[in-house]
Design an enzyme around this catalytic site. Structure first.
Site, PDB file in Angstrom:
ATOM      1  N   CYS A  37      -3.595   7.142   5.660  1.00 11.25           N
ATOM      2  CA  CYS A  37      -3.584   6.777   4.230  1.00 11.25           C
ATOM      3  C   CYS A  37      -4.818   7.276   3.511  1.00 11.25           C
ATOM      4  CB  CYS A  37      -3.537   5.270   4.050  1.00 11.25           C
ATOM      5  SG  CYS A  37      -2.340   4.459   5.071  1.00 11.25           S
ATOM      6  N   GLU A  70       0.874  -1.170   0.000  1.00  8.26           N
ATOM      7  CA  GLU A  70       0.000   0.000   0.000  1.00  8.26           C
ATOM      8  C   GLU A  70       0.903   1.209   0.000  1.00  8.26           C
ATOM      9  OE1 GLU A  70      -3.087   0.108   3.083  1.00  8.26           O
ATOM     10  OE2 GLU A  70      -2.834   2.277   3.070  1.00  8.26           O
TER      11      GLU A  70
END
Lengths: 508, 508
Positions: B268, B231
Site C-alpha cells: 500500500c 484503506e
C-alpha cells in the site's frame, strides 16, 4: 434588523474559498492565540447579553430565564474550550525515539499528533439558540481544534444567528484570526451545497431524523466522503422499579412532568417513555403537575405543527389512554402553544404499534408504559429501544442496585449515558460527559457533542518520520515551545519488550 | 487441506448469532484475560510457524524470508495489543466527582469510558497474508477492544485463512473466550451480507478502491449505519530536491527501485511517483537496479492480470517514456510473474493524463516525474495529490530543511505520514505510527490501521451518571480493581474555574 435573506451562490463561494484559505494559518496558530480567540468570543457575548437574550426571546418563544442560563452555559463552554486548546493535551502528541535496537529491527524517529481536519460545516439546532447554535458547542470545539467554521443558521432564529455571527467575527478579527475563520450562511439548499463542497472536511448536525439522514447520506456520497456527526433523535426511556414508585410516587411524578415539559419538551434528552408499574398515585400526581403547567410557545410554527400532528397520532392509537390530555393552540401569528400531554399504555400496545409509538415526539408529550409485576425490564428495554442518548433508572431508597444490573448493562449497550436516580434533561459540560449514542440517536457512535471530548471529532492524526527539528510543528519538537504534554517512547525500552510495539520488515 | 467452500447462509447466520451473543461477555471480560487470549494466539502462531509459512508461500508466491518476517511482525503485534489491553489506558476513563458548588450549578457524579462497539467484520487483504489478514492488526485491535471478530477471508489465500482461523479459535477457547469471539467466513457475497447485518457494528477493510467504495456505501446505507474503516489506495509520492539528486543519485535510485519492487510492488505504501530533476545518473542506476531484480510472482492471477492491464495503459500513455520496461509473464497455472517497470514523464503530461496516470498501479511499477528547475514542489504536490498514506522528501546532506517547509506542510495536509529521507515502505508498529490518510487513501481520516492508536476505531464512549459503585463497570469504580489509569476531575476545583467545564441549567 432586517431578516437575513438566503446567502447567494457567489457569497457562498466566497465564504467557502475564505474558509479553505484560512485553514493552514488557523491550523498553525499557536494554542494560546486560539484560546484567546475563544475567550474573546465569550467576552463579546457577555457584553451583548441583553441584546442577545431579547432577540432570542422574540425568535424562539423560550423564557428569559431559560435563555439567560443557556447563554451563560454557552459562554462557559467557550471558556472551557479555550482551556482545552491552551492545555494542548487534545493534540495527543506521541514521540517514538529512533531506536536501532528495536524489537523487530531499527525504528525511525516517529512523531504523531492530531491536526485539524479543515473547514467544518455546523448545522445548528432550533431548540438551543445559543448552546447548539452559531456560538455553540460544535463551533467552540471546531475553533479550538483549529478548524474554520461555516455555520448553517437555523431558520427558527435567523436574526439572532446573524447577530451572533457578527459578534464572533469581530472577536476573532480582534484576536488576529484569519478572515474566513467563521461565517454564517442562510438557506436550506445552501446548507446542502456547503456539505457537498470539496473544501468542507467535516460536518456536525443537530436536528430531525429525516434531515439528518439525508445529510448523512450526502456526506457519504460525496466524491470525497467526510465525517458527519449527526444527532437525530432520541426517546430517552426512564425505568422506575416497583419499589421506587411505591416509596416515592409523588416526587417521581412531579420530576417526570418537569423533565417532560421544561422548554416545552423541545429537548433532545426529554424522557419520551416512563416504564412504571400501574399506580393511581403516580397518575394523579402526573395529572396535577401537568395541568398546573402553563402553556408554552413552541419554537416556530413548522415545529409546532409537526408536534400537533405527532400528538394526534399518539392520542389516536388504540390501547393508548390519556393521563392528561394537554392542549395545542395556534395563535394569530401561526405560533403554536402547548401544555403537557401524558398518555399511558402497555408493553403489548407498544409491541403492536411499535412504528407509530416508538419515535421522538418533539414537544411536551410523554408515554407512561405500565409494565406487569413479572416483566423483565432489561428485556423490555432491549425489545423496544435501539439507540438513545440516555437511559434512566429509578430505584427505591434502600433497594439493592444489583437488582437492576442487567438493565444497566442493557442501557449501557443502547445509550450514551446511563443515569441512576436523576433525569436525562440536564447535561453537564465536563470531561466525563457523553452526549451521543447508538443510531438513530446519532450517526456516529464514537463521538460526543457536549463536553471536552467533543474536540476530537474535528481532528485527524499525522505522523512525521525522521523529520529535522526545524520543520517539525511546535508540538512535536524536542524543545516543546508550546509546552504541550508529550508521550515519549524511549529508545532502548523495547529490549525489555515493554509495551512499545514492533518495527517491521517487511512492510506495507 | 481441502479448499474451503463459501460459507452457507445457515452457517453465516449461526456465526452472526454467536458473535452477537459473545459481545456482552467479551466486553465484560477482565483486561488480563483479554490480554492472555491475544498472547495465546501469538503462541499458537509461533508453534505453527513452519506450517503457516509453507501454506502462505503456496498461496501467495511471496518469499519465505518476507513471510517469516511478516509472521514475526504479526506475532509481535498481537503481543503489543495484549500489552495495550492489559494497561487499560485505551479505556480513557474520566471521572468527574459530584460537585454541588460547580461553576454553573450542581454537577452530578459522571464517569465515562470507552466500550467495545460490538461485532466487527474485518475484510482482509491479499498482500499481507498474516499482518493484514485473519490474525492481523484489525483482528488484534478489535479483540483487544473487546469486540467479537468475523473475518472475511481473502480468496487469495483461503487455506491459510482457514488454518489461521482454527489456531485463533483454539487459542481463544483455551483462554476462556466465549464461542463466537472469532469466525472466518468465505465468499464475496457473504462479506457484503455480513456487513449489512444489523448484528455487526463496525467494519475494517484493506483492498481496492472500487471494492472499498462499494462496501463504504453499503455501510452508510444500512438501516443502522456503522463506522467503516476502509484503506483503498495510495500512490505515495516521493520528492527529491535537485541537491539530493546531485549528491546522491546512485543511492537514491537503488533505494527507490528496492522500495518499488519489494514484494513485487504489492504494498500500500509503494512509491508510485518519484519527483526528481532529470538526471542521467539517476536513470542509469534505476535501469540497472531494476534489470537486476529477479521476476516475482504476483499474489494471485486476477491481481496479476489487473496489474498487466494497468501497466499497458501507463506504457501506452503519450508523453510517457520508458526507463526500464520490465516484463509481465503468465505461467501455465495462470500465475503472473513480473519484473519492475519504471517510466518517466513530465508535470505537463501528468496534467494532461491525470485520470489515467494518477491512480494506484498495484505491482512493481512507478513513475519518475522530471520537474523543471523553477517548478514549485509544494504546488505540484497540491495540484496532483488529494489523499495518500504517505509523502516523502529527500534532501541533500547539508541542505537547509526550511527550504522544503512548504512542501512538508502540504504533505501533512494530504497524507497521514510525512517521511524525510527514508522510503514509505516500512511501517513500524508503535504508539506514534499513523497508517491512514485523507480520502481516497482511506474512507476515515481520523483512524489508523497500524500502531497502538488503532484500538480506538472499535470503541465508543458511555457515561454513567450517579451510579452506585456496585453496578459500575470495574474501570469506573473508586476501588479500581483493574488498576487502570483514571483521570479525575475533583469536586471543588471549578471554583478556581480550572479547565473542568460547566454544568448546565437548562439543558437539552
Amino acid at each position: 434588523m432586517n431578516h437575513p435573506s438566503d446567502t447567494s451562490p457567489a457569497e457562498l463561494d466566497t465564504i467557502l474559498g475564505r474558509a479553505r484559505a484560512a485553514s493552514p494559518s488557523l491550523a498553525a496558530m499557536c494554542l494560546k492565540q486560539r484560546a484567546n480567540g475563544l475567550l474573546n468570543i465569550a467576552a463579546r457575548l457577555e457584553e451583548s447579553r441583553n441584546e442577545l437574550v431579547e432577540q432570542a426571546i422574540l425568535e424562539t418563544g423560550l423564557s428569559s430565564q431559560r435563555l439567560r442560563g443557556e447563554l451563560t452555559r454557552t459562554i462557559v463552554q467557550l471558556k472551557l474550550f479555550a482551556d482545552i486548546a491552551r492545555a494542548g493535551e487534545f493534540l495527543d502528541v506521541r514521540i517514538d525515539q529512533a531506536d536501532p535496537e528495536f524489537v523487530l529491527g531499527s525504528r525511525p524517529d516517529l512523531r504523531r499528533y492530531l491536526v485539524p481536519v479543515g473547514p467544518v460545516v455546523n448545522f445548528t439546532a432550533s431548540n438551543f439558540p445559543f448552546a447548539f447554535s452559531v456560538a455553540g458547542g460544535d463551533t467552540a470545539s471546531a475553533l479550538a481544534a483549529g478548524c474554520p467554521v461555516i455555520v448553517k443558521a437555523h431558520p427558527g432564529h435567523p436574526l439572532l444567528s446573524a447577530l451572533t455571527g457578527r459578534l464572533i467575527t469581530t472577536a476573532l478579527t480582534d484576536s488576529g484570526f484569519p478572515d474566513g475563520a467563521i461565517a454564517v450562511v442562510f438557506g436550506q439548499e445552501n446548507g446542502l451545497s456547503v456539505l457537498k463542497d470539496d473544501r468542507v472536511r467535516a460536518a456536525a448536525f443537530t436536528g430531525s431524523f429525516r434531515a439528518g439522514r439525508t445529510l448523512a447520506t450526502a456526506a457519504a456520497q460525496r466524491r470525497s466522503p467526510i465525517p458527519f456527526y449527526g444527532e437525530l433523535g432520541s426517546v430517552n426511556p426512564v425505568f422506575a422499579t416497583p419499589t421506587a414508585v411505591e416509596e416515592n410516587a409523588q416526587a417521581l411524578a412531579a420530576q417526570y412532568v418537569a423533565s417532560v415539559a421544561g422548554s416545552a419538551g423541545q429537548l433532545c434528552t426529554k424522557p419520551g417513555f416512563l416504564f412504571a408499574p400501574s399506580s393511581s398515585e403516580l397518575a394523579t400526581t402526573i395529572r396535577k403537575a401537568a395541568e398546573e403547567h402553563p402553556q408554552q410557545r413552541m419554537l416556530y410554527p413548522g415545529l409546532g405543527a409537526a408536534y400537533a400532528s405527532r400528538r394526534t397520532d399518539i392520542l389516536d392509537t388504540p390501547g393508548v389512554s390519556v393521563i392528561v390530555e394537554g392542549s395545542v393552540r395556534v395563535d394569530a401569528d401561526d405560533q403554536v402553544w402547548a401544555t403537557p400531554t401524558i398518555v399511558a399504555t402497555s408493553p403489548a400496545t407498544l409491541r403492536e404499534y411499535r412504528e407509530r409509538l416508538i419515535d421522538e415526539a418533539f414537544g411536551p408529550l410523554s408515554v407512561v408504559v405500565n409494565y406487569a409485576e413479572n416483566d423483565n425490564l432489561a428485556e423490555l428495554s432491549a425489545e423496544f429501544f435501539e439507540g438513545n442518548l440516555t437511559g434512566t433508572i429509578h430505584l427505591g431508597e434502600n433497594e439493592d442496585p444489583i437488582r437492576v444490573r442487567e438493565l444497566v448493562d442493557e442501557l449501557a449497550t443502547s445509550t450514551g449515558r446511563v443515569i441512576i436516580g436523576g433525569w436525562p434533561t440536564g447535561v453537564a459540560v465536563t470531561p466525563a460527559m457523553q452526549h451521543g449514542g447508538p443510531y438513530p440517536a446519532t450517526t456516529n457512535v464514537s463521538s460526543t457533542s457536549v463536553g471536552s471530548a467533543a474536540i476530537s471529532r474535528f481532528l485527524r492524526p499525522v505522523t512525521y518520520q525522521d523529520a529535522p527539528q526545524q520543520i517539525l510543528p511546535e508540538p512535536l519538537q524536542d524543545a516543546n515551545p508550546w509546552a504541550v504534554p508529550q508521550t515519549i517512547a524511549s529508545r532502548g525500552e523495547s529490549l525489555s519488550w515493554g509495551s512499545r510495539g514492533a518495527a517491521v520488515p517487511p512492510t506495507e
